[in-house]
Write a protein that holds these residues in place. Structure first.
Motif, mmCIF file in Angstrom:
data_model
loop_
_atom_site.group_PDB
_atom_site.id
_atom_site.type_symbol
_atom_site.label_atom_id
_atom_site.label_comp_id
_atom_site.label_asym_id
_atom_site.label_seq_id
_atom_site.Cartn_x
_atom_site.Cartn_y
_atom_site.Cartn_z
ATOM 1 N N SER A 18 2.769 -0.368 19.111
ATOM 2 C CA SER A 18 3.328 -0.377 17.756
ATOM 3 C C SER A 18 3.020 0.962 17.088
ATOM 4 O O SER A 18 2.284 1.798 17.630
ATOM 5 C CB SER A 18 2.755 -1.537 16.943
ATOM 6 O OG SER A 18 1.364 -1.375 16.752
ATOM 7 N N PHE A 19 3.564 1.150 15.898
ATOM 8 C CA PHE A 19 3.421 2.411 15.188
ATOM 9 C C PHE A 19 2.626 2.206 13.894
ATOM 10 O O PHE A 19 2.568 1.095 13.351
ATOM 11 C CB PHE A 19 4.797 2.999 14.853
ATOM 12 C CG PHE A 19 5.649 3.247 16.062
ATOM 13 C CD1 PHE A 19 5.567 4.444 16.760
ATOM 14 C CD2 PHE A 19 6.541 2.274 16.508
ATOM 15 C CE1 PHE A 19 6.363 4.665 17.872
ATOM 16 C CE2 PHE A 19 7.331 2.489 17.614
ATOM 17 C CZ PHE A 19 7.234 3.691 18.309
ATOM 18 N N ASN A 20 2.035 3.293 13.451
ATOM 19 C CA ASN A 20 1.308 3.260 12.191
ATOM 20 C C ASN A 20 2.282 2.961 11.052
ATOM 21 O O ASN A 20 3.281 3.664 10.870
ATOM 22 C CB ASN A 20 0.614 4.607 11.959
ATOM 23 C CG ASN A 20 -0.348 4.566 10.789
ATOM 24 O OD1 ASN A 20 -0.020 4.074 9.722
ATOM 25 N ND2 ASN A 20 -1.541 5.092 10.995
ATOM 26 N N GLY A 21 1.989 1.939 10.286
ATOM 27 C CA GLY A 21 2.899 1.526 9.229
ATOM 28 C C GLY A 21 3.013 2.525 8.100
ATOM 29 O O GLY A 21 4.079 2.645 7.467
ATOM 30 N N PHE A 22 1.958 3.277 7.846
ATOM 31 C CA PHE A 22 2.007 4.240 6.747
ATOM 32 C C PHE A 22 2.902 5.432 7.081
ATOM 33 O O PHE A 22 3.579 5.979 6.211
ATOM 34 C CB PHE A 22 0.595 4.709 6.403
ATOM 35 C CG PHE A 22 -0.281 3.608 5.870
ATOM 36 C CD1 PHE A 22 -0.149 3.189 4.553
ATOM 37 C CD2 PHE A 22 -1.214 2.975 6.679
ATOM 38 C CE1 PHE A 22 -0.943 2.171 4.047
ATOM 39 C CE2 PHE A 22 -2.008 1.965 6.187
ATOM 40 C CZ PHE A 22 -1.877 1.550 4.869
ATOM 41 N N VAL A 23 2.927 5.824 8.363
ATOM 42 C CA VAL A 23 3.851 6.886 8.778
ATOM 43 C C VAL A 23 5.291 6.421 8.618
ATOM 44 O O VAL A 23 6.160 7.162 8.112
ATOM 45 C CB VAL A 23 3.558 7.295 10.229
ATOM 46 C CG1 VAL A 23 4.615 8.297 10.717
ATOM 47 C CG2 VAL A 23 2.163 7.889 10.350
ATOM 48 N N MET A 24 5.539 5.174 9.040
ATOM 49 C CA MET A 24 6.890 4.648 8.901
ATOM 50 C C MET A 24 7.250 4.423 7.440
ATOM 51 O O MET A 24 8.436 4.436 7.077
ATOM 52 C CB MET A 24 7.021 3.341 9.691
ATOM 53 C CG MET A 24 6.810 3.508 11.188
ATOM 54 S SD MET A 24 7.880 4.772 11.925
ATOM 55 C CE MET A 24 9.503 4.123 11.560
ATOM 56 N N LEU A 25 6.246 4.235 6.611
ATOM 57 C CA LEU A 25 6.516 4.096 5.180
ATOM 58 C C LEU A 25 7.054 5.412 4.608
ATOM 59 O O LEU A 25 7.954 5.419 3.749
ATOM 60 C CB LEU A 25 5.236 3.676 4.452
ATOM 61 C CG LEU A 25 5.378 3.285 2.982
ATOM 62 C CD1 LEU A 25 6.319 2.093 2.828
ATOM 63 C CD2 LEU A 25 4.013 2.963 2.383
ATOM 64 N N VAL A 26 6.529 6.527 5.102
ATOM 65 C CA VAL A 26 7.048 7.831 4.694
ATOM 66 C C VAL A 26 8.498 7.981 5.151
ATOM 67 O O VAL A 26 9.357 8.498 4.410
ATOM 68 C CB VAL A 26 6.175 8.960 5.275
ATOM 69 C CG1 VAL A 26 6.779 10.319 4.978
ATOM 70 C CG2 VAL A 26 4.758 8.879 4.710
ATOM 71 N N VAL A 27 8.780 7.524 6.387
ATOM 72 C CA VAL A 27 10.153 7.563 6.890
ATOM 73 C C VAL A 27 11.067 6.718 6.018
ATOM 74 O O VAL A 27 12.208 7.097 5.713
ATOM 75 C CB VAL A 27 10.191 7.086 8.348
ATOM 76 C CG1 VAL A 27 11.638 7.005 8.847
ATOM 77 C CG2 VAL A 27 9.375 8.018 9.234
#
Length: 304
Positions: A18-27
């Motif tokens: 899975s991916f870091n949710g905070f990075v995807m939040l920036v996306v």
């Protein structure tokens, strides 16, 4: 575990990707900004070229689609919690990393608690080793150790745990007698709590291994004879207590009589032949062992 493998496919937990949710939040913020910018540019006028209209529509649709896909992939993992990830029914791993995480929206997430659970069983009526009907209940502390087994190897792992607790309690309860009715030193349900609790814990761990469950603690919380024989067993216990008390009283009385005779002979207070000693022993034993106060009889004459 080898026998179980031959009967069914045993699942095994592995780490999910899975991916870091905070990075995807920036996306997600970037995609939202793109969608807002696209709308702010306005719809091409009526006289605009067809290619410009198609480009605007494609950019707007792509921005909205990307926004929906990114937003749908977020999920939260709390401490001592896990998420089982599946893709079209296939197991893709378990995510245990705490915090905000992200996976592709078409991957399903099933959350499973890895915290300790405390279960108090109902009272179960069983027969002990000697066939006496008794009532027992227990308290069990368990937790999920392998999320893949808990999710895929049993239908409902919580219901499975409750049923196996009752079955394990019946098995362990039937191995030993309720109480020791003989002179032999044997394991009993009432007098060997540590041994019985250890056996119950081992029995439940063996039964719940198929579901990836680990039992940390198990112990009896209720133990009693069934109502139909409780009265008779209470009278037997009372009789045992009376016999034990009488035995201790008699042993103490014999010691006191022995000391009295030895003291009389040592100090030379009185010379006692065998018949007088027997009479004195009899009188002292009656006084010391009797339930009521002895009524002394003064002998004014000779014993003979």
């Amino acid at each position: 575990m080898t026998e179980l493998t031959g009967a069914m496919n045993v699942s095994c937990e592995r780490k999910a990707s899975s991916f870091n949710g905070f990075v995807m939040l920036v996306v997600l913020v970037a995609v939202s900004a793109l969608a807002i910018w696209t709308v702010s540019q306005g719809v091409p006028p009526e006289g605009a070229m067809k290619d410009a209209k198609l480009a605007f529509a494609g950019l707007l649709f792509g921005s909205i689609l990307a926004l929906v896909l990114v937003a749908a992939g977020f999920f939260m993992i709390q401490p001592n919690q896990a998420a089982v990830i599946t893709l079209f029914g296939a197991y893709r791993g378990t995510e245990r990393t705490e915090g905000l995480r992200w996976v592709w929206p078409w991957m399903m997430r099933k959350k499973i608690s890895a915290r300790a659970h405390n279960v108090h069983s109902d009272r179960v009526k069983i027969n002990d080793l000697r066939g006496n009907p008794i009532e027992v209940a227990c308290n069990v502390v368990w937790r999920v150790a392998d999320t893949a087994q808990a999710a895929f190897d049993v239908d409902d792992y919580k219901t499975f745990v409750e049923i196996q607790i009752e079955a394990g309690l019946r098995t362990v309860g039937a191995r030993h007698p309720y109480d020791d009715m003989s002179d032999e030193d044997e394991t009993t349900l009432r007098g060997s709590a540590d041994v019985v609790n250890s056996e119950l814990c081992a029995e439940l761990n063996e039964r719940l291994q198929v579901a990836g469950i680990v039992v940390d603690e198990a112990g009896l919380t209720h133990l009693a004879y069934a109502p139909e024989i409780a009265g008779a067993m209470l009278r037997r216990q009372q009789a045992d207590a009376v016999i034990a008390a009488r035995k201790k009283v008699v042993i103490g009385a014999v010691g006191m009589v022995e000391d009295a005779l030895a003291k009389l002979a040592e100090d030379g207070i009185v010379e006692l032949d065998d018949e007088r000693k027997a009479a004195m022993v009899s009188n002292l034993m009656v006084v010391l062992c009797g339930d009521r106060e002895a009524s002394p009889i003064v002998n004014a004459g000779s014993l003979y």
